[in-house]
Design an enzyme around this catalytic site. Structure first.
Site, PDB file in Angstrom:
ATOM      1  N   ASN A   1     -44.548  94.966  87.579  1.00  0.00           N
ATOM      2  CA  ASN A   1     -45.581  94.228  88.319  1.00  0.00           C
ATOM      3  C   ASN A   1     -44.969  92.917  88.808  1.00  0.00           C
ATOM      4  OD1 ASN A   1     -47.822  92.852  89.241  1.00  0.00           O
ATOM      5  ND2 ASN A   1     -48.685  92.473  87.200  1.00  0.00           N
ATOM      6  N   TRP A   2     -44.698  92.865  90.096  1.00  0.00           N
ATOM      7  CA  TRP A   2     -44.026  91.675  90.646  1.00  0.00           C
ATOM      8  C   TRP A   2     -44.976  90.491  90.814  1.00  0.00           C
ATOM      9  CZ3 TRP A   2     -40.703  93.957  95.284  1.00  0.00           C
ATOM     10  CH2 TRP A   2     -39.761  94.861  94.748  1.00  0.00           C
ATOM     11  N   LYS A   3     -46.253  90.729  90.692  1.00  0.00           N
ATOM     12  CA  LYS A   3     -47.260  89.677  90.904  1.00  0.00           C
ATOM     13  C   LYS A   3     -47.034  89.038  92.289  1.00  0.00           C
ATOM     14  CE  LYS A   3     -47.262  88.967  85.980  1.00  0.00           C
ATOM     15  NZ  LYS A   3     -47.892  88.268  84.891  1.00  0.00           N
TER      16      LYS A   3
ATOM     17  N   HIS B   1     -56.123  93.925  86.020  1.00  0.00           N
ATOM     18  CA  HIS B   1     -55.111  93.067  85.381  1.00  0.00           C
ATOM     19  C   HIS B   1     -55.813  91.796  84.886  1.00  0.00           C
ATOM     20  CE1 HIS B   1     -51.671  90.435  84.810  1.00  0.00           C
ATOM     21  NE2 HIS B   1     -50.936  91.531  84.742  1.00  0.00           N
TER      22      HIS B   1
ATOM     23  N   GLU C   1     -55.071  88.828  85.049  1.00  0.00           N
ATOM     24  CA  GLU C   1     -55.091  87.708  86.007  1.00  0.00           C
ATOM     25  C   GLU C   1     -56.198  87.907  87.045  1.00  0.00           C
ATOM     26  OE1 GLU C   1     -50.900  87.908  86.916  1.00  0.00           O
ATOM     27  OE2 GLU C   1     -50.475  87.224  84.876  1.00  0.00           O
TER      28      GLU C   1
ATOM     29  N   GLU D   1     -52.553  95.378  77.610  1.00  0.00           N
ATOM     30  CA  GLU D   1     -51.856  94.114  77.851  1.00  0.00           C
ATOM     31  C   GLU D   1     -52.596  92.971  77.156  1.00  0.00           C
ATOM     32  OE1 GLU D   1     -49.096  94.282  81.396  1.00  0.00           O
ATOM     33  OE2 GLU D   1     -51.026  93.606  82.162  1.00  0.00           O
TER      34      GLU D   1
ATOM     35  N   GLY E   1     -46.676  86.811  79.955  1.00  0.00           N
ATOM     36  CA  GLY E   1     -45.975  85.643  80.486  1.00  0.00           C
ATOM     37  C   GLY E   1     -45.737  84.535  79.463  1.00  0.00           C
TER      38      GLY E   1
ATOM     39  N   SER F   1     -44.727  90.430  78.026  1.00  0.00           N
ATOM     40  CA  SER F   1     -43.417  89.856  77.667  1.00  0.00           C
ATOM     41  C   SER F   1     -42.400  90.900  77.210  1.00  0.00           C
ATOM     42  CB  SER F   1     -43.581  88.761  76.597  1.00  0.00           C
ATOM     43  OG  SER F   1     -44.317  87.676  77.129  1.00  0.00           O
TER      44      SER F   1
ATOM     45  N   GLY G   1     -43.844  92.390  83.678  1.00  0.00           N
ATOM     46  CA  GLY G   1     -44.034  91.362  84.703  1.00  0.00           C
ATOM     47  C   GLY G   1     -42.733  90.656  85.003  1.00  0.00           C
ATOM     48  N   GLY G   2     -42.538  89.494  84.399  1.00  0.00           N
ATOM     49  CA  GLY G   2     -41.380  88.639  84.705  1.00  0.00           C
ATOM     50  C   GLY G   2     -40.046  89.365  84.712  1.00  0.00           C
TER      51      GLY G   2
END
Ligand code: PEP
Length: 262
Positions: A12-14, A104, A106, A174, A180, A220, A241-242
């Site tokens: 997930n590149w956000k 998600h 966010e 999640e 993150g 993470s 993610g990151g």
């Protein structure tokens, strides 16, 4: 009869990378895996770029026959019409997206998406032949108040309310406190909740659906933690993610089978 589930490693590149940077990352990831003689097919790889990158990613994957699936990070609950700024599942489908992330944390937090809207978006995805990646997870406060499974279980029950038993879906656990933050859940913690989520799938859609549906862990995930997570019986992959923005690190996560014994 035991059903085998192909592991799914999803990135997930956000809201990171424009379409040119997206093309560069897809190429670099592909070459990195090729150089490492990665066995395509042992693990499914799915990328979730921002909307504006999808056409470029699709064109590259198609032209170079790169074995990655891709999808969007969200979609509209509506199919078309006066919904300024929204993106229809019909458009994503036309772009050959296989997946779409829904719910998600966010989106739930910054866009006030509640269980009803998440359920409506799951229906929209299914109407357009997209596989919804349904995200559920608890905050730190909820973890302390209710324990780990209660909130994800209730979010998933709501999301699956009108889903037919034969629907192709993916579920991602999640924990919000792990996203993150660098704080990955222990494998045992993640397994416990993923098992509870599989039980919800069995209750809502039946045993066959529970046996074939992939349940991912996200929060993470790094190359140092993926192997331990993947050893758990109810964890079928990861939503990353990151670390999915770094070709070498994401390739190492995809290649977890090489260090699964570590
Ligand atoms: C995510 O956003 O879905 C996620 C899991 O992020 P990270 O891996 O950076 O925690």
């Amino acid at each position: 009869m035991a059903v085998s589930r192909t592991p799914l490693i999803a990135g997930n590149w956000k809201m990171n990378l424009d379409h040119l940077q997206a093309v560069a990352l897809v190429q670099k990831l592909h070459w990195t895996l090729k150089d490492a003689d990665h066995e395509t097919g042992s693990v499914e790889v799915a990328l979730f770029p921002p909307f504006t990158d999808i056409r470029s990613v699709q064109t590259l994957i198609d032209a170079d026959k790169i074995p990655f699936a891709f999808g969007a990070q969200d979609l509209s609950a509506h199919d078309s019409g006066a919904y300024t700024g929204e993106v229809s599942g019909a458009f994503l489908s036309k772009l050959q997206c296989r997946y779409v992330i829904i719910g998600h944390s966010e989106r739930r937090e910054y866009h006030a998406e509640g269980d009803d809207l998440v359920a409506a978006k799951v229906q929209a995805a299914l109407r357009h032949g997209l596989v919804p990646v349904i995200c559920v997870g608890e905050t730190l406060e909820q973890l302390e108040e209710f324990g780990a499974s209660a909130v994800p279980v209730s979010q998933l029950k709501a999301a699956l309310a009108d889903v037919p038993a034969d629907a192709d879906i993916v579920v991602a656990y999640e924990p919000v406190w792990a996203i993150g933050t660098g704080k990955v859940a222990t494998s045992a913690q993640a397994q416990e909740v993923c098992a509870a989520l599989r039980a919800v799938i069995a209750e809502s859609l039946g045993d066959e659906a529970a046996a074939r549906t992939r349940v991912l862990y996200g929060g993470s995930v790094k190359s140092s933690s993926i192997a331990g997570l993947m050893r758990e019986p109810d964890i079928d992959g990861a939503l990353v993610g990151g670390a999915s923005l770094l070709a070498d690190e994401f390739a190492a996560i995809i290649r977890y089978q090489k260090h699964v014994g570590v």
